[in-house]
Scaffold this motif. Sequence first.
Motif, PDB file in Angstrom:
ATOM      1  N   ALA A  15       0.997  -1.222   0.052  1.00 26.83           N
ATOM      2  CA  ALA A  15       0.037  -0.067   0.033  1.00 26.83           C
ATOM      3  C   ALA A  15       1.051   1.249  -0.009  1.00 26.83           C
ATOM      4  N   GLY A  16       0.534   2.106  -0.812  1.00 28.19           N
ATOM      5  CA  GLY A  16       1.361   3.481  -0.900  1.00 28.19           C
ATOM      6  C   GLY A  16       0.532   4.645  -0.155  1.00 28.19           C
ATOM      7  N   PRO A  17       0.772   5.736  -0.636  1.00 27.51           N
ATOM      8  CA  PRO A  17       0.003   6.757   0.155  1.00 27.51           C
ATOM      9  C   PRO A  17      -1.507   6.774  -0.227  1.00 27.51           C
ATOM     10  N   HIS A  18      -2.313   6.707   0.863  1.00 26.18           N
ATOM     11  CA  HIS A  18      -3.830   6.864   0.580  1.00 26.18           C
ATOM     12  C   HIS A  18      -4.106   5.344   0.511  1.00 26.18           C
ATOM     13  N   GLY A  19      -3.107   4.333   0.646  1.00 25.55           N
ATOM     14  CA  GLY A  19      -3.581   2.972   0.524  1.00 25.55           C
ATOM     15  C   GLY A  19      -3.611   2.577  -1.020  1.00 25.55           C
ATOM     16  N   ALA A  67      10.934  -4.244  -3.174  1.00 21.31           N
ATOM     17  CA  ALA A  67      11.727  -5.483  -2.802  1.00 21.31           C
ATOM     18  C   ALA A  67      11.562  -6.247  -4.325  1.00 21.31           C
ATOM     19  N   ARG A  68      10.759  -6.150  -5.226  1.00 14.38           N
ATOM     20  CA  ARG A  68      10.687  -6.737  -6.443  1.00 14.38           C
ATOM     21  C   ARG A  68      11.264  -6.010  -7.418  1.00 14.38           C
ATOM     22  N   GLY A  69      11.738  -4.852  -7.126  1.00 12.54           N
ATOM     23  CA  GLY A  69      12.476  -3.939  -8.126  1.00 12.54           C
ATOM     24  C   GLY A  69      11.437  -3.340  -9.132  1.00 12.54           C
ATOM     25  N   HIS A  70      11.928  -2.882 -10.203  1.00 16.19           N
ATOM     26  CA  HIS A  70      10.910  -2.217 -11.126  1.00 16.19           C
ATOM     27  C   HIS A  70      10.298  -0.661 -10.659  1.00 16.19           C
ATOM     28  N   HIS A  71      11.506  -0.141 -10.065  1.00 20.83           N
ATOM     29  CA  HIS A  71      11.070   1.185  -9.473  1.00 20.83           C
ATOM     30  C   HIS A  71      10.759   2.048 -10.769  1.00 20.83           C
ATOM     31  N   GLY A  72       9.668   2.933 -10.306  1.00 21.09           N
ATOM     32  CA  GLY A  72       9.233   3.961 -11.459  1.00 21.09           C
ATOM     33  C   GLY A  72       7.959   3.307 -11.996  1.00 21.09           C
ATOM     34  N   LEU A  73       7.669   1.781 -11.887  1.00 16.57           N
ATOM     35  CA  LEU A  73       6.605   1.384 -12.829  1.00 16.57           C
ATOM     36  C   LEU A  73       5.356   1.722 -12.040  1.00 16.57           C
ATOM     37  N   SER A  74       4.331   2.274 -12.641  1.00 17.73           N
ATOM     38  CA  SER A  74       3.183   2.517 -11.824  1.00 17.73           C
ATOM     39  C   SER A  74       2.111   1.862 -12.697  1.00 17.73           C
ATOM     40  N   PHE A  75       0.941   1.494 -11.997  1.00 15.99           N
ATOM     41  CA  PHE A  75      -0.347   0.820 -12.536  1.00 15.99           C
ATOM     42  C   PHE A  75      -1.555   1.260 -11.766  1.00 15.99           C
ATOM     43  N   ILE A  85      -9.120  10.893  -9.002  1.00 14.09           N
ATOM     44  CA  ILE A  85      -8.909  10.508  -7.619  1.00 14.09           C
ATOM     45  C   ILE A  85      -8.137   9.185  -7.571  1.00 14.09           C
ATOM     46  N   LYS A  86      -8.330   8.342  -8.459  1.00  9.13           N
ATOM     47  CA  LYS A  86      -7.472   7.038  -8.544  1.00  9.13           C
ATOM     48  C   LYS A  86      -6.093   7.358  -8.814  1.00  9.13           C
ATOM     49  N   THR A  87      -5.791   8.409  -9.765  1.00 11.89           N
ATOM     50  CA  THR A  87      -4.390   8.706  -9.967  1.00 11.89           C
ATOM     51  C   THR A  87      -3.767   9.147  -8.706  1.00 11.89           C
ATOM     52  N   THR A  88      -4.460   9.920  -7.852  1.00 11.78           N
ATOM     53  CA  THR A  88      -3.729  10.469  -6.796  1.00 11.78           C
ATOM     54  C   THR A  88      -3.758   9.560  -5.662  1.00 11.78           C
ATOM     55  N   GLY A  89      -4.658   8.441  -5.918  1.00 13.91           N
ATOM     56  CA  GLY A  89      -4.804   7.601  -4.656  1.00 13.91           C
ATOM     57  C   GLY A  89      -5.900   8.116  -3.546  1.00 13.91           C
TER      58      GLY A  89
END
Length: 287
Positions: free
Chosen positions: A76-80, A87-95, A166-170
Amino acid sequence: MNSAPNEIHVWLMEVDAPPPALLADWRQCLDADELARADRFYFERDRIIYTAAHWLLRSALAETGGLPASGWRFVAGPHGKPRIDPARGHHGLSFNLSHTKGLVACAITTGAEIGIDVERMEPRRSGFDVAEHSFSSAEVDLLRGMPPAQQMRTFFRLWTLKETLIKTTGEGLQRALDSFSFALDPVAVTFQPDDPDAAAHWTFWELEPTAHHAMALAIRQDASRPMRLVTTALRIGSDGRVVAERRSRRAGMRVPGRRRPEPRKGRESGFACLLLPNRGVQHGCGQ
């Protein structure tokens, strides 16, 4: 296929009644938390659509390389808002993913926050009572000014656009839905209080995946850059396998808060269709 910094990959699939063997294969991809969430749904149709959406996301992520579909883990990131486990790598990848009756979709990119929403367009869900509770006064006025025959589609255009933001911002429903407002044709967003600089960081797309569904996509990025939208549609074949039915690439310069004009007729609008070989979509989950 790796996700290039200037690409957004959108995957979608219509889902009705998948064969039991296929549903079992999908479940092999999901982790224990996803399976528990799926099994908590009371109605079978809801369990199926949730499972299909999470299988689709994992399969799309597997296409970026490095991990099989079952190997991805999320935190879970900001706002869940879910993110890939660092730990899986792939930094910068968002979905982001979305599902509704009959359709599942997900979007993946790098270097930007992303949101996607799909909705089944139904008259009972598009009344003015809902709009007055969830839309800004300008959006309600826009909706009321539409001919009756266009009001339902206009409602869902506005609804999916607002959901993508609102889904983009979380933030989800933690953010007041009347704190920002959309105009249509061309699409543009304004914020309350007005902040033109904030609006300049946003880009929105609208797609029509089927005659009965509305879809919108949003990204928020710090620096202006050209973006290319890559769409892949999957379908469940008569033999019970999932195949890639069509893939399209559309190039376009980023225009703050606006979308490029697109055809709005028929279920193929938004997709320059290209038939692919009917290969099974195989990502190590028993598929």
